[in-house]
Design an enzyme around this catalytic site. Structure first.
Site, PDB file in Angstrom:
ATOM      1  N   HIS A 246      -2.580 -10.876   0.355  1.00 44.39           N
ATOM      2  CA  HIS A 246      -1.245 -11.195   1.177  1.00 44.39           C
ATOM      3  C   HIS A 246       0.058 -12.091   0.386  1.00 44.39           C
ATOM      4  O   HIS A 246       0.493 -12.682  -0.883  1.00 44.39           O
ATOM      5  CB  HIS A 246      -1.667 -12.688   1.689  1.00 44.39           C
ATOM      6  CG  HIS A 246      -1.041 -13.380   3.056  1.00 44.39           C
ATOM      7  ND1 HIS A 246      -0.235 -12.269   3.990  1.00 44.39           N
ATOM      8  CD2 HIS A 246       0.832 -14.244   2.680  1.00 44.39           C
ATOM      9  CE1 HIS A 246       1.183 -12.880   4.046  1.00 44.39           C
ATOM     10  NE2 HIS A 246       0.968 -14.245   3.786  1.00 44.39           N
ATOM     11  N   SER A 247       1.065 -10.433   1.135  1.00 38.89           N
ATOM     12  CA  SER A 247       2.597 -10.552   0.123  1.00 38.89           C
ATOM     13  C   SER A 247       1.984  -9.854  -0.866  1.00 38.89           C
ATOM     14  O   SER A 247       1.807  -9.305  -1.111  1.00 38.89           O
ATOM     15  CB  SER A 247       2.582 -12.070   0.767  1.00 38.89           C
ATOM     16  OG  SER A 247       4.248 -12.604   0.763  1.00 38.89           O
ATOM     17  N   LEU A 248       2.643 -11.209  -2.024  1.00 47.50           N
ATOM     18  CA  LEU A 248       2.871 -10.679  -3.809  1.00 47.50           C
ATOM     19  C   LEU A 248       1.418 -10.280  -3.672  1.00 47.50           C
ATOM     20  O   LEU A 248       1.297  -9.646  -5.101  1.00 47.50           O
ATOM     21  CB  LEU A 248       3.582 -11.233  -4.443  1.00 47.50           C
ATOM     22  CG  LEU A 248       3.200 -11.938  -5.982  1.00 47.50           C
ATOM     23  CD1 LEU A 248       3.962 -10.414  -6.368  1.00 47.50           C
ATOM     24  CD2 LEU A 248       3.379 -12.777  -7.097  1.00 47.50           C
TER      25      LEU A 248
ATOM     26  N   SER B 225      -2.011  -7.456   3.673  1.00 48.44           N
ATOM     27  CA  SER B 225      -1.388  -8.530   4.935  1.00 48.44           C
ATOM     28  C   SER B 225      -0.082  -8.644   4.114  1.00 48.44           C
ATOM     29  O   SER B 225       0.142  -9.754   2.441  1.00 48.44           O
ATOM     30  CB  SER B 225      -2.455  -9.926   4.853  1.00 48.44           C
ATOM     31  OG  SER B 225      -1.637 -11.170   5.596  1.00 48.44           O
TER      32      SER B 225
END
Length: 248
Positions: free
Chosen positions: A95-97, A123
């Protein structure tokens, strides 16, 4: 075959499975940690083992130096992952990073001719070839706090607690540095499928930026949106987990 148990600080297994048929490696977002996935195992079949990645400088690794350089991150993380990659099939979720990290880890594994994931689930993160224009790693503390508030997922009482923010903001700043100083290099797309997710109201990534992940696989690509913002799955992870399970 004896199942590998982890003593690595990089890998947290909150609910070990004695005979997993699959491992789900989860890579957390900026300013969070492995505990983001602490309860995921409760929403999964008992033969799917969640292995949560823990970056230095937070939670169980709070006394360790924060990482801001990709070489430092990838060499150590990939080395500790290797014993886990030949035992059972595995997939990546980031997710993200964390989405960017699992992408680079998969590239590293491929370069070393090691096993790669059966699926990669991304994500809340734009495709890696799209640079980040609004860089925040050198922004004021107040701007960072405002960004956290916009992303959601951090209680207001925490955001307004100066002592907690003094601990929290250096972690966020280091993670933003890693994310924003990333330099994309052109390589062949993966053969395994990629599935991308976002919250409909996510201000960190738009639908077009997310859909560009399709360029990084010659396999199948799918994209799903959910109600909510950047941290759309925080309160009810089972909705996202159900979507992931459909592919496994």
């Amino acid at each position: 075959m004896n199942k590998t148990t982890t003593t690595s600080p990089w890998i947290k297994i909150f609910q070990p499975s004695s005979h997993p048929k699959l491992r789900l490696f989860c890579f957390h977002s900026s300013a969070s940690g492995a505990s983001l996935f602490r309860l995921w195992g409760k929403h999964l079949p008992s033969n799917i083992e969640v292995c949560a990645i823990q970056l230095p400088g937070r939670e169980t690794r709070i006394k360790e130096t924060l990482i801001t350089k990709w070489d430092d991150l990838l060499s150590s993380l990939t080395k500790d992952l290797q014993p886990f990659l030949t035992e059972y099939p595995f997939v990546f979720f980031g997710h993200s990073l964390g989405g960017l990290i699992c992408f680079e880890v998969a590239r590293k594994l491929r370069a070393k001719k090691l096993p790669t994931p059966k699926y990669m689930f991304i994500s809340g993160r734009r495709a890696p070839h799209i640079p980040i224009d609004n860089q925040l790693h050198q922004a004021s503390n107040q701007t960072l706090i405002s960004t956290l508030r916009e992303y959601g997922g951090t209680p207001e009482a925490v955001l307004e607690n100066q002592d907690l923010m003094e601990l929290f903001l250096p972690i966020l700043r280091a993670d933003f540095t890693l994310n924003e100083k990333y330099i994309y290099s052109l390589e062949a797309p993966f053969e395994f499928p990629i599935v991308a997710f976002r919250g409909i109201n996510d201000t960190a990534v738009n639908l077009q930026q997310l859909s560009e992940w399709e360029k990084h696989t010659v396999g199948n690509f799918a994209l799903h949106e959910f109600p909510g913002g950047h941290m759309f799955f925080l309160q009810q992870p089972e909705t996202l987990i159900e979507a992931i399970l459909k592919f496994m």
